[in-house]
Design an enzyme around this catalytic site. Structure first.
Site, PDB file in Angstrom:
ATOM      1  N   ALA A 329     -27.984 -49.864  13.851  1.00 56.67           N
ATOM      2  CA  ALA A 329     -27.886 -48.713  12.936  1.00 56.67           C
ATOM      3  C   ALA A 329     -28.777 -47.574  13.428  1.00 56.67           C
ATOM      4  CB  ALA A 329     -28.221 -49.155  11.518  1.00 56.67           C
ATOM      5  N   SER A 330     -29.361 -46.854  12.505  1.00 56.91           N
ATOM      6  CA  SER A 330     -30.084 -45.621  12.868  1.00 56.91           C
ATOM      7  C   SER A 330     -31.426 -45.877  13.535  1.00 56.91           C
ATOM      8  CB  SER A 330     -30.291 -44.762  11.616  1.00 56.91           C
ATOM      9  OG  SER A 330     -29.046 -44.339  11.106  1.00 56.91           O
TER      10      SER A 330
END
Length: 630
Positions: A329-330
């Protein structure tokens, strides 16, 4: 006048008898000469060899098992020890009716079917005068009960021996591992390695974690006892003893109090928390939940219990810190941002407008930002601090998947970190070539956008994430995560040297600071995605939150965690380090299928963990320095 023919030929008989005597004497003489010659051959010419064979038949070497080395944490707290246990042993030769004896023992002691089955297996191939264990790990009540009835059971006795014990039960199983009984595969491997003789008296061997990785150091060297045996092979006298060499003690970088804290923070949730020394790679905590009791395996786990572990939906056998493959993810946005700066695709002041979505020309689909109304004008700093997806959709599309994949492999994605346990996976760093080889399909632009925010096929372990985050904290220097602090006594330690991988080299070192400033704003900036979690922290820090989708949503679908099944909820991720200006520790948090995201769930967990570290180490150091100044 007729002459009388004599009835007996005395002279002929005498000559015949003389000839027969001569032949008999010659044969007897030859036989005696043959016997004397053979006796000379055996007693003189073959004396040395036959003496050795005779001693081999008369003298036996009985192996003596070495005491296994102990395992400590960095502060000398015992994590794996050897404790005495009592076992009920049987000598079949001294028992008239073995089945009857076992039946009577079952009336006074609890002996289940698994114990009986194991006893029958152990009985095969054993000499009848050897001890065979019927029941292991007797408690005090069982010992006392048998003692009162021992006179009824000749050939049955209680024996004491040392076995491995893990005082923290399930707290350290995925780190320390466990030992278990040696099986056929172990025997074959030991044969191939030329180590089988050293395990002649050992019952167990390291199967997991530190116990397996440092097996040769922990095990020690086998000893021997020279005994004289009779013609049935029974020992009648001890001639000499060569004591075994105990295994080396192992000291880990782990801090048991921080390990407890990490496990407490995770609670009943599935996930992992890792805390690592930023300079050396020493792992202060490495928690994976749920776990299981390592002591179950030492004396043999029951089939029923093992099946329950295998079938559990929570997968307790999985070490999520090193074997859990999650979309990052981020948390990888700082790394992709660094690539954009390095390639000149963006500059520290480059801006784009974020309306809350992104479109690829010619594609009739909008890729949504997590903030539906958008972030407005964003640059690399605000895109990291506020975790703007749109900025990274645009950047990833400009970079292309090949550049992203090639740069990320420099940080260790797609390969094992080299941590000193065997239970680790490389996870997956996708590329155009990988997809063609795996699926025989082309790579699509939309997949590049997903890779740009750490989704799509990309998976990473928490251990890879913490190593890659440490590389940013150290501005390119890459330490190898490790559990080993050293061998020997805690007060006289033979320290292990830190391991390093090839550093990440970039053309402009100022870009490191651009990314680090943005990560500091994640925790300490006015709009940082982890600002609430780190508000009023007594130390500076930097980090990056991440919320990984487990299932894909349609363009018009809304995600409401409370309304979907647990297994489809997002994973909450966080990586970071502290202090921000001089990183001492790095942290990675991964929590599966939670209600909330990286900023609301994983970041508060990281804050709580870093607070414990600060109070335990950094605060003490700062107070000591302050007192010294006074």
């Amino acid at each position: 006048m007729r002459t009388r023919t004599p009835i007996r030929d005395t002279e002929g008989e005498s000559n015949l008898f003389a000839r027969r005597v001569f032949v008999a004497i010659a044969i007897i003489t030859a036989v005696f000469m043959l016997l004397i010659g053979n006796l000379y051959h055996l007693q003189v010419e073959e004396h040395t060899e036959l003496q050795t064979r005779s001693n081999d038949n008369r003298i036996k070497l009985l192996p003596l098992a070495p005491n296994r080395g102990l395992i400590y944490d960095r502060n000398g707290v015992l994590l794996a020890e050897n404790i005495p246990i009592f076992s009920l042993d049987v000598i079949p030769e001294e028992i008239d009716d073995l089945d009857q004896t076992i039946a009577e023992l079952q009336q006074i002691l609890t002996i289940d079917d698994d114990d009986l089955e194991q006893f029958r297996r152990n009985l095969k191939g054993q000499r009848r005068f050897n001890n065979v264990t019927l029941l292991d790990n007797l408690n005090e009540q069982q010992v006392a009960t048998f003692a009162t009835h021992q006179h009824r059971f000749p050939g049955v006795s209680i024996e004491a021996r040392l076995v491995r014990h893990y005082p923290y039960d399930d707290l350290l199983t995925h780190v320390v591992g466990y030992v278990a009984k040696i099986n056929r595969r172990d025997v074959e491997r030991l044969k191939q390695d030329g180590e089988l003789a050293n395990y002649a008296a050992s019952r167990t061997i390291g199967k997991l974690g530190i116990e397996k990785y440092y097996e040769s150091e922990l095990h020690g060297e086998v000893g021997y006892q020279r005994v004289e045996v009779n013609n049935r092979g029974r020992a009648v006298r001890t001639l000499s003893t060569e004591a075994p060499t105990p295994g080396q003690d192992v000291v880990l970088e782990l801090d048991i109090e921080l390990q407890k804290k990490a496990t407490e923070i995770l609670g009943d949730r599935r996930g992992s928390i890792i805390l690592m020394d930023a300079k050396t790679g020493g792992l202060l905590a490495m928690a994976s939940t749920p776990s299981y009791n390592a002591n179950w395996f030492v004396n043999g786990i029951s089939v029923k219990r093992y099946q329950s572990l295998l079938r559990s939906k929570d997968s307790p056998l999985l070490n999520r810190a090193t074997q859990g493959g999650y979309p990052p993810a981020s948390t990888i946005k700082p790394h992709i941002g660094l690539l954009g700066l390095e390639e000149g695709t963006i500059t520290p002041t480059s801006r784009i407008w974020d309306p809350g979505w992104f479109e690829i020309k010619g594609v009739d689909r909008r890729y949504r930002d997590w903030l539906s109304w958008g972030h407005g004008w964003v640059n690399i700093n605000s895109a990291i601090a506020e975790s703007c997806d749109t900025f990274y959709y645009d950047l990833a599309l400009k970079l292309g998947v090949d550049k992203i994949s090639g740069f990320m492999t420099q940080f260790g994605f797609g390969e094992k970190t080299g941590i000193d346990i065997h239970e680790e996976i490389p996870a997956l760093m996708p590329s155009r070539g990988w997809k063609r080889a795996r699926y025989n399909q082309p790579w699509y632009a939309g997949e590049t956008l997903s890779v740009g925010i750490g989704q799509s096929y990309w998976t990473a372990t928490p251990m890879q994430l913490i190593a890659a985050t440490a590389a940013i904290a150290n501005e390119g220097e890459q330490v190898i995560p490790r559990l080993l602090r050293g061998f020997g006594n805690i007060t006289d330690l033979d320290p292990a040297e830190p391991g390093y991988k090839r550093p990440v080299v970039i053309s402009d070192n100022n870009h490191w600071q651009v990314i680090k400033d943005a990560m500091q704003d994640v925790n300490m900036g006015a709009k940082g995605s982890a600002r609430r979690a780190f508000e009023d922290a007594p130390y500076s820090s930097a980090g990056k939150t991440g919320t990984a989708q487990v299932v894909n949503l349609g363009e018009d679908e809304e995600y409401v965690a409370e309304e979907i099944a647990e297994q489809y909820r997002d994973n909450a991720m966080y990586v970071g380090y502290a202090p921000a200006d001089d990183p001492q520790v790095v942290i990675a948090v991964a929590m599966e299928n939670v209600i909330g995201g990286g900023g609301s769930v994983a970041a508060p967990a990281a804050r709580e963990m870093l607070d414990s570290w600060y109070q335990r180490y950094q605060l003490v150091t700062e107070e000591g320095l302050a007192n010294a100044d006074d």
